[in-house]
Design a protein around this motif. Structure first.
Motif, PDB file in Angstrom:
ATOM      1  N   PRO A  16       0.838  -1.215   0.000  1.00  0.00           N
ATOM      2  CA  PRO A  16       0.000   0.000   0.000  1.00  0.00           C
ATOM      3  C   PRO A  16       0.866   1.255   0.000  1.00  0.00           C
ATOM      4  O   PRO A  16       1.883   1.338   0.694  1.00  0.00           O
ATOM      5  CB  PRO A  16      -0.796  -0.131   1.303  1.00  0.00           C
ATOM      6  N   GLN A  17       0.461   2.233  -0.802  1.00  0.00           N
ATOM      7  CA  GLN A  17       1.123   3.526  -0.831  1.00  0.00           C
ATOM      8  C   GLN A  17       0.061   4.600  -0.582  1.00  0.00           C
ATOM      9  O   GLN A  17      -1.067   4.278  -0.242  1.00  0.00           O
ATOM     10  CB  GLN A  17       1.823   3.720  -2.189  1.00  0.00           C
ATOM     11  N   LEU A  41      -1.412   0.682  -9.113  1.00  0.00           N
ATOM     12  CA  LEU A  41      -2.827   0.916  -9.401  1.00  0.00           C
ATOM     13  C   LEU A  41      -3.426   1.705  -8.240  1.00  0.00           C
ATOM     14  O   LEU A  41      -2.940   1.627  -7.110  1.00  0.00           O
ATOM     15  CB  LEU A  41      -3.590  -0.394  -9.578  1.00  0.00           C
ATOM     16  N   ASP A  42      -4.505   2.430  -8.523  1.00  0.00           N
ATOM     17  CA  ASP A  42      -5.174   3.173  -7.459  1.00  0.00           C
ATOM     18  C   ASP A  42      -5.789   2.223  -6.440  1.00  0.00           C
ATOM     19  O   ASP A  42      -5.777   2.482  -5.234  1.00  0.00           O
ATOM     20  CB  ASP A  42      -6.257   4.084  -8.041  1.00  0.00           C
ATOM     21  N   SER A  43      -6.370   1.138  -6.921  1.00  0.00           N
ATOM     22  CA  SER A  43      -6.919   0.113  -6.035  1.00  0.00           C
ATOM     23  C   SER A  43      -6.863  -1.220  -6.775  1.00  0.00           C
ATOM     24  O   SER A  43      -6.695  -1.262  -7.994  1.00  0.00           O
ATOM     25  CB  SER A  43      -8.365   0.446  -5.645  1.00  0.00           C
ATOM     26  N   VAL A  44      -6.993  -2.302  -6.021  1.00  0.00           N
ATOM     27  CA  VAL A  44      -6.793  -3.634  -6.595  1.00  0.00           C
ATOM     28  C   VAL A  44      -7.932  -4.538  -6.163  1.00  0.00           C
ATOM     29  O   VAL A  44      -8.321  -4.555  -4.986  1.00  0.00           O
ATOM     30  CB  VAL A  44      -5.450  -4.239  -6.113  1.00  0.00           C
ATOM     31  N   ASP A  45      -8.466  -5.307  -7.117  1.00  0.00           N
ATOM     32  CA  ASP A  45      -9.439  -6.338  -6.769  1.00  0.00           C
ATOM     33  C   ASP A  45      -9.000  -7.659  -7.400  1.00  0.00           C
ATOM     34  O   ASP A  45      -7.939  -7.743  -8.032  1.00  0.00           O
ATOM     35  CB  ASP A  45     -10.855  -5.953  -7.199  1.00  0.00           C
ATOM     36  N   ASP A  46      -9.792  -8.695  -7.227  1.00  0.00           N
ATOM     37  CA  ASP A  46      -9.393 -10.022  -7.699  1.00  0.00           C
ATOM     38  C   ASP A  46      -9.267 -10.079  -9.219  1.00  0.00           C
ATOM     39  O   ASP A  46      -8.446 -10.844  -9.747  1.00  0.00           O
ATOM     40  CB  ASP A  46     -10.394 -11.074  -7.212  1.00  0.00           C
TER      41      ASP A  46
END
Length: 413
Positions: A101-102, A126-131
């Motif tokens: 996380p940044q 990436l701004d956020s990550v999902d599966d």
């Protein structure tokens, strides 16, 4: 993202599996004719389509100490990252994705695996990550690894990126001779390392998994420099010829011996050890031609030294060798090494010796479990124990037998 382009919002980015398949399909379709220097720009564009940025491709250096950034258009090129104690190194060693996380984003590190051989890591933010992201980027990293290995056969770009010091001509020859440094299938795993990486000459190893039989050879050609590298090349070539002709293990020595003797004369020799391991049953056979005996590791400690009758080194015209045999237990490991590992003299004149090798191996095994991590850690620790002195080639090759089968991998869910 292309400079100046609007970054797509989360809702605008299609991360469905169907989209991912189309995206990977484009990469596969173009890969066949893709010049090596254009791999990075195309992958960067693919990553941008899922909202990724700051793409880095990191390749393992020849000393197996660092992951060095591949230069290229649209790639983020920073400092090399250590294999030990870095997020990229953790992904590389574990073969698993690492997420850091940044501020308002996530930096993802994905292993680059060619089959099971680890060649490096890929990093993207990436701004956020999902599966869906994880699945797509994992597959993308696998495809990038395959493209790098394929294109490596006809470019120097990746070789130059991995090299952090001048390399001798002999070392150039030896590195071009080697198989992948590691291989993993459910029943068996192998890993090897050479040092000094940029001046190795007479040491080499080879392996091949043919059906249920793992074939392995370790050699150490006398001398240094080009003469030793040339002898090693002939010895490995002769070994591969006999192996591919399904020659019985007891006859392999005679063919290699004749090749070395006819090419170099009676004053030149190569020590060698040739093995075959049935990966279903654990039945191991081997022939020793003046080479140090392997160590058997069981329950994370050196348990035995595999003594066996030996014949003369290859090139000296020894008698037909005795084929020794041992039945391994699941989880057993075999540590094979060349004499440069134990004949180095420490400061003050004391030879390093096999007992110190065993003690150092046991210490490493207390802290590490993965085969390739053990090999790397052991090689680097031994070099440090010897005062960072390596006047002769020193090679390690580790085999772990697990048993079982791999039939489930041929069945679709």
């Amino acid at each position: 993202m292309i400079e100046g382009a609007r970054k797509p919002s989360r809702s605008e980015v299609d991360r469905s599996e169907g989209f991912g398949e189309r995206l990977l399909g484009v990469l596969i379709d173009r890969a066949h004719e893709m010049p090596p220097q254009l791999i990075a720009p195309l992958v960067a564009e693919e990553v941008a389509r899922v909202g990724g940025r700051d793409l880095s491709i990191l390749l393992q250096d020849y000393e197996q100490m660092l992951l060095v950034p591949l230069p290229g258009r649209r790639l983020t090129v920073g400092n090399p990252e250590p294999v030990e104690d870095s997020p990229a190194g953790e992904a590389f060693l574990s073969r698993k994705t690492v997420e850091v996380p940044q501020h308002g984003s996530v930096r993802m590190y994905l292993p680059l695996l060619d089959g099971s051989d680890q060649i490096g890591a890929m990093a993207v933010t990436l701004d956020s990550v999902d599966d869906d992201d994880r699945r797509l980027l994992r597959r993308l990293a696998g495809l990038v690894a395959d493209m790098i290995v394929t294109k490596d056969a006809y470019t120097d770009l990746f070789f130059q990126a991995r090299r952090s010091a001048p390399m001798s001509v002999a070392a150039e020859i030896q590195w071009s001779l080697l198989p992948p440094l590691s291989m993993t299938v459910p029943q068996v795993e192998v890993a090897g390392i050479l040092e000094p990486a940029y001046d190795v000459a007479g040491d080499s190893f080879d392996y091949a998994l043919n059906g249920d039989i793992l074939h392995v050879a370790m050699i150490d050609a006398m001398g240094h420099g080009l003469d030793a590298a040339t002898m090693a090349t002939v010895a490995i070539g002769a070994y591969r010829h006999t192996r591919r002709a399904n020659t019985d293990l007891s006859q392999v020595y005679a063919f290699m011996d004749k090749a070395i003797n006819e090419q170099f004369g009676p004053d030149h020799f190569v020590t060698a050890q040739m093995m075959s391991l049935n990966i279903e049953t654990g039945r191991m056979q081997w022939v020793n031609a003046g080479h140090p005996a392997p160590l058997l590791i069981r329950d994370r400690a050196v348990a035995d030294r595999l003594e066996s009758p030996t014949t003369l080194p290859v090139g000296f015209g020894g008698e037909q060798p005795t084929v020794s045999e041992r039945i391994l237990e699941p989880g057993d490991r075999l540590l094979c090494f060349t004499d440069g590992l134990i004949e180095e003299h420490q400061a003050g004149g004391e030879q390093f010796g096999e007992e110190q090798l065993i003690a150092c191996t046991n210490r490493i095994l207390r802290d590490r479990t993965a085969v390739r991590s053990v090999v790397r850690g052991l090689s680097h620790a031994l070099k440090q124990e010897r005062g960072d002195v390596t006047s002769d080639d020193a090679t390690i090759f580790l085999i772990e037998w697990r048993g079982g089968d791999a039939d489930h991998l041929a069945t679709l869910d």
